[in-house]
Design a protein around this motif. Structure first.
Motif, PDB file in Angstrom:
ATOM      1  N   TYR A  58     -64.939 -17.387 -53.479  1.00 42.72           N
ATOM      2  CA  TYR A  58     -64.468 -18.313 -52.433  1.00 42.72           C
ATOM      3  C   TYR A  58     -65.663 -18.879 -51.636  1.00 42.72           C
ATOM      4  O   TYR A  58     -66.665 -18.191 -51.411  1.00 42.72           O
ATOM      5  N   GLN A  59     -65.500 -20.138 -51.244  1.00 41.11           N
ATOM      6  CA  GLN A  59     -66.398 -20.745 -50.227  1.00 41.11           C
ATOM      7  C   GLN A  59     -65.575 -20.878 -48.954  1.00 41.11           C
ATOM      8  O   GLN A  59     -64.609 -21.630 -48.905  1.00 41.11           O
ATOM      9  N   ILE A  60     -65.985 -20.124 -47.947  1.00 44.87           N
ATOM     10  CA  ILE A  60     -65.262 -20.141 -46.667  1.00 44.87           C
ATOM     11  C   ILE A  60     -66.098 -20.951 -45.681  1.00 44.87           C
ATOM     12  O   ILE A  60     -67.245 -20.602 -45.380  1.00 44.87           O
ATOM     13  N   THR A  61     -65.543 -22.032 -45.167  1.00 47.25           N
ATOM     14  CA  THR A  61     -66.240 -22.889 -44.199  1.00 47.25           C
ATOM     15  C   THR A  61     -65.439 -22.921 -42.916  1.00 47.25           C
ATOM     16  O   THR A  61     -64.254 -23.286 -42.919  1.00 47.25           O
ATOM     17  N   VAL A  62     -66.092 -22.525 -41.842  1.00 43.39           N
ATOM     18  CA  VAL A  62     -65.453 -22.563 -40.519  1.00 43.39           C
ATOM     19  C   VAL A  62     -66.326 -23.432 -39.596  1.00 43.39           C
ATOM     20  O   VAL A  62     -67.551 -23.437 -39.685  1.00 43.39           O
ATOM     21  N   ARG A  63     -65.658 -24.178 -38.693  1.00 45.95           N
ATOM     22  CA  ARG A  63     -66.384 -25.071 -37.788  1.00 45.95           C
ATOM     23  C   ARG A  63     -65.850 -24.926 -36.360  1.00 45.95           C
ATOM     24  O   ARG A  63     -64.682 -24.605 -36.169  1.00 45.95           O
TER      25      ARG A  63
END
Length: 420
Positions: A113-118
Motif C-alpha cells: 500500500y501507498q498511504i498518503t495523508v495531508r
C-alpha cells in the motif's frame, strides 16, 4: 568637525536603535520558532493519521480514502517515505491550497500500500503570523512606555549636571559671585561638583594673584624708570659728552620711553580686566578723531585724511575712547609708507581706517593677540591693537580687519554687538 548632539538625544537614539534591533530580531526568532513548532505539530498529526490508517488496514477494513486529506492506493513496488509541502486542489474550498504531505509505503496482510495523508498548513501560517503580530504589538507598547520612562528618568538624573554646566558657561574670572552648583545623589556628579568648585576657586585665586602681580610690577616700574630718565637728563645737561656717548644715551632714552609705554599699556589692560572704567559718557568720536588728527599733523604726519559723512557719537568711557582712536591711528602711521595717504572715515555707525600695505598679513587671525608682532624687526610693544580689541569687547563693538587693494583696512561697527 563632527556635528554635536545633546546627551539625552544621543542616549535616546541609542535606546531607540537598540530597541528596534531587538524588536526585529525577537520577531524573526519568534516567527521561525513558532513556525517550527507548528510544522512539528502538523507532522505529528500526519504520522498519527498514517498510523490509524495502517491499523485499520491491518484489521481488515476495506481500502478507503478521503481526498485530499487521506489517500490509500495499492502499489506493485514499495517506495521510500516522503515528507513535503505541496499545493493541490481542495474541492471543499474550490481553490488551490498549501498542504503538508506524508507519503509512506507499507506491506499489510501481504498487500503493498501507498498511504498518503495531508494536512492544510495555511491556517498554521496564519496562526504563526498572529502570534508574531501580537508579540510585536506588546513589545511596541512596552517599548514606548519604557522609552518615555527612561527619557524622563534620565532627564531627572542628569538635571544637576545640566544645571552645573550652565553655571560653568556663565563663569567669569572677573565676577566676584560664587558658583551656585547643584549637588546630586549620584556619586560621580557629586565628585564633579566638588572638583569644579575646587578648580574655579584655584583659577580665581591664581588670577587675582597674577592681576595683583601685574599691578605691583607696573607700579614699581614707574619710579625707577623716572629716576633713570632724570639722571640721563642731568647727564646730558650737566656734562660734556662725545657724539658716541650722545648716541648711546639717546638709545637708552628710546628704550626707557618704550618701557614706559609698555608699562602704561599693561596698566591699561589690567584696569580694563578689572572693570575700573565705569564712567559711561556720550563721546563725540567725530570731534575726538579730528583733534587727534590735528595733533598728529603737528608731528609732521600731514598725510592723514579724515572724512566724516555724519557725526558719530558712542556711549563709553572718555579715556578709553581716546586710547581707542590713538592706538588705531598710531598703528596706521607706524605701518604705512612715508607720504602714503592714511584715510580715516566715519559713516553711519562705522569707523574705518585704512593705510597702504605692500602685502597682506601672514597671520591676520593673530593680529589682536597680546605681544604679537607681524615682523620681528618691529619696535612695537605688540599691545596697541590688543588694547583696541579689549576695549571693543568691553562695550560689545565689533572690530574687523581686511586687506583690500593694497590697503590694510580696520573697521569698527559701534552698533553691532558681538554674539557671545
Amino acid at each position: 568637525m563632527n556635528k554635536k548632539i545633546k546627551l539625552i538625544k544621543k542616549t535616546s537614539r541609542t535606546f531607540l536603535l537598540t530597541g528596534l534591533f531587538l524588536a526585529i530580531l525577537s520577531s524573526v526568532v519568534l516567527y521561525l520558532y513558532t513556525k517550527k513548532i507548528l510544522e512539528s505539530e502538523v507532522e505529528e498529526v500526519l504520522y498519527s493519521t498514517e498510523a490509524r490508517v495502517e491499523s485499520a488496514l491491518k484489521n481488515g477494513t476495506e481500502q478507503f480514502g478521503l481526498p485530499p486529506v487521506i489517500e490509500v492506493n495499492r502499489v506493485e513496488v514499495l517506495g521510500r517515505e516522503i515528507l513535503k509541502d505541496t499545493i493541490i486542489y481542495d474541492p471543499s474550498e474550490d481553490e488551490m491550497e498549501l498542504f503538508r504531505e506524508l507519503s509512506t509505503y507499507k506491506t499489510i496482510n501481504g498487500t503493498n500500500y501507498q498511504i498518503t495523508v495531508r494536512n492544510m498548513v495555511v491556517e498554521s501560517e496564519d496562526f504563526a503570523f498572529a502570534i508574531v503580530i501580537s508579540n510585536v504589538a506588546i513589545f511596541v507598547l512596552a517599548f514606548i512606555f519604557l522609552f518615555y520612562f527612561n527619557t524622563t528618568r534620565n532627564l531627572k538624573l542628569w538635571t544637576p549636571f545640566f544645571k552645573n554646566l550652565e553655571q560653568m558657561k556663565r563663569f567669569s574670572l572677573t565676577s566676584k559671585e560664587p558658583l551656585s552648583l547643584v549637588d546630586s545623589d549620584v556619586l560621580e556628579f557629586s565628585e564633579l561638583k566638588t572638583e569644579i568648585e575646587t578648580l574655579t576657586d584655584k583659577v580665581r585665586s591664581d588670577y587675582e594673584s597674577l592681576k595683583q602681580f601685574t599691578e605691583d610690577v607696573s607700579h614699581e616700574m614707574q619710579t625707577p624708570l623716572a629716576i633713570i630718565q632724570a639722571k640721563i637728563d642731568n647727564l646730558i645737561n650737566e656734562q660734556e659728552i662725545s657724539n658716541k656717548q650722545f648716541e648711546q644715551v639717546t638709545s637708552i632714552q628710546k628704550d626707557i620711553q618704550r618701557l614706559k609705554q609698555l608699562n602704561k599699556r599693561i596698566t591699561t589692560l589690567t584696569k580694563i580686566d578689572n572693570n575700573q572704567f565705569i564712567n559711561i559718557e556720550e563721546v563725540n568720536l567725530s570731534s575726538l578723531i579730528q583733534e587727534k588728527i590735528e595733533s598728529f599733523k603737528e608731528l609732521q604726519f600731514a598725510n592723514l585724511v579724515y572724512t566724516s559723512k555724519n557725526e558719530l557719537s558712542v556711549s563709553m568711557d572718555t579715556y578709553l575712547a581716546d586710547i581707542l582712536i590713538n592706538n588705531l591711528v598710531s598703528n596706521a602711521i607706524k605701518h604705512s609708507k612715508e607720504n602714503e595717504e592714511i584715510a580715516v572715515v566715519t559713516k553711519d555707525n562705522l569707523l574705518i581706517i585704512s593705510n597702504y600695505g605692500e602685502k597682506a598679513l601672514a597671520h591676520p587671525e593673530k593680529l589682536f593677540l597680546r605681544f604679537y608682532r607681524e615682523s620681528s624687526t618691529s619696535q612695537s610693544t605688540g599691545l596697541g591693537l590688543a588694547i583696541v580689541k579689549k576695549i571693543c569687547d568691553l562695550y560689545g563693538f565689533k572690530i574687523s580687519y581686511q586687506f583690500e587693494v593694497d590697503h590694510h583696512v580696520f573697521s569698527i561697527d559701534f552698533q553691532l554687538k558681538i554674539k557671545v
